[in-house]
Enzyme design. Sequence first.
Site, PDB file in Angstrom:
ATOM      1  CD  GLU A  85      -2.964   5.598   6.670  1.00  0.00           C
ATOM      2  OE1 GLU A  85      -2.992   5.691   5.432  1.00  0.00           O
ATOM      3  OE2 GLU A  85      -1.998   5.119   7.301  1.00  0.00           O
ATOM      4  CE  LYS A 120      -0.069   3.367   4.779  1.00  0.00           C
ATOM      5  NZ  LYS A 120      -0.010   3.526   6.229  1.00  0.00           N
ATOM      6  N   GLY A 180       2.524   2.371  10.683  1.00  0.00           N
ATOM      7  CA  GLY A 180       3.439   3.501  10.493  1.00  0.00           C
ATOM      8  C   GLY A 180       4.197   3.894  11.749  1.00  0.00           C
ATOM      9  CD  GLU A 197      -3.345  -2.598   7.517  1.00  0.00           C
ATOM     10  OE1 GLU A 197      -2.199  -2.659   7.080  1.00  0.00           O
ATOM     11  OE2 GLU A 197      -4.138  -1.694   7.219  1.00  0.00           O
ATOM     12  CG  HIS A 199      -5.798   1.745   5.375  1.00  0.00           C
ATOM     13  ND1 HIS A 199      -5.382   2.743   6.215  1.00  0.00           N
ATOM     14  CD2 HIS A 199      -4.733   0.922   5.204  1.00  0.00           C
ATOM     15  CE1 HIS A 199      -4.109   2.540   6.535  1.00  0.00           C
ATOM     16  NE2 HIS A 199      -3.691   1.432   5.928  1.00  0.00           N
ATOM     17  CG  ASN A 247      -1.700   1.212   1.455  1.00  0.00           C
ATOM     18  OD1 ASN A 247      -1.845   2.015   0.534  1.00  0.00           O
ATOM     19  ND2 ASN A 247      -2.252   1.374   2.654  1.00  0.00           N
ATOM     20  CB  SER A 298       5.460  -1.557  11.882  1.00  0.00           C
ATOM     21  OG  SER A 298       5.033  -0.219  12.100  1.00  0.00           O
TER      22      SER A 298
HETATM   23  P1  PGA Z   1       2.955   0.358   7.596  1.00  0.00           P
HETATM   24  O1  PGA Z   1       1.491   0.569   6.979  1.00  0.00           O
HETATM   25  O2  PGA Z   1       3.496  -0.938   7.060  1.00  0.00           O
HETATM   26  O3  PGA Z   1       3.738   1.549   7.163  1.00  0.00           O
HETATM   27  O4  PGA Z   1       2.772   0.289   9.094  1.00  0.00           O
HETATM   28  C1  PGA Z   1       0.611  -0.502   6.809  1.00  0.00           C
HETATM   29  C2  PGA Z   1      -0.705  -0.008   6.254  1.00  0.00           C
HETATM   30  O5  PGA Z   1      -1.138   1.077   6.613  1.00  0.00           O
HETATM   31  O6  PGA Z   1      -1.351  -0.684   5.435  1.00  0.00           O
END
Ligand code: PGA
Length: 249
Positions: free
Chosen positions: A96, A11, A172, A166, A94, A9, A211
Amino acid sequence: MRKPLITGNWKMNGSAGLVETFGRAFAEIELPSPVDVVIHPPFPYLDAARRAFSDTPLGLGAQTLNPLSSGARTGEVSGQMLGEFGVEYVLVGHSERRQLFQESDEQVYERVVAALQAGISPILCVGETLEERDAGHSEEVVLRQVGYVMARLEPSQRRQMTLAYEPVWAIGTGRTATPEQAQQMMAAIRAYQAGFDRELAESLRLLYGGSMSADNARALLAQQDIDGGLIGGASLKVDDFIAICQSAG
Ligand code: PGA
């Protein structure tokens, strides 16, 4: 046997140059065993990615879609449009999108249905916040998010789904769930699913996200109920992403 899925992803990151870099790198490597690999670039790069990935094992994903197929929705993109660009998977729900764009469970459900109608496989993202975990509500929150969508789909629609667990506190932040924490939640999701569709529970792919990196992927992917990863930050670095794909073997 569930085929692993590693999905990146991007983003609101990346560039036309990064699309080319991934196309070139994946044209040259052999993945060690059957594994599906997908990249979700931002919308403007989808067409370039389709071309750059055509001679590679990389599949194409999108990051969201609008529930309508067309209409007065300035700035939005429909599943039908994504389908025209060869998109096979789309992220829905997601954290976000849930937090920054106020997407409710109902809107998440509508997007899942729209994706299925457009012939695109939804990757339904679920996860608890740190407060919810600390209050001991992780499982309840996650199973509510899963159930809100899965319980309302037809059996044939459920078979098109992938779920991504997640934990919001791991996205992140560099703070990954331990393999045991992740496995525990995956097992709960699979057991919940088995409650109304045993056959599906066995075949449903469950991804871990938050992460995940070249360093911790192998231990997470070795867990019995973890069938792949949804990778954010590490999917922007081609060598790290390839290393993660290779540890899915
Ligand atoms: P990340 O993001 O691996 O940077 O923690 C995962 C995601 O948001 O899908």
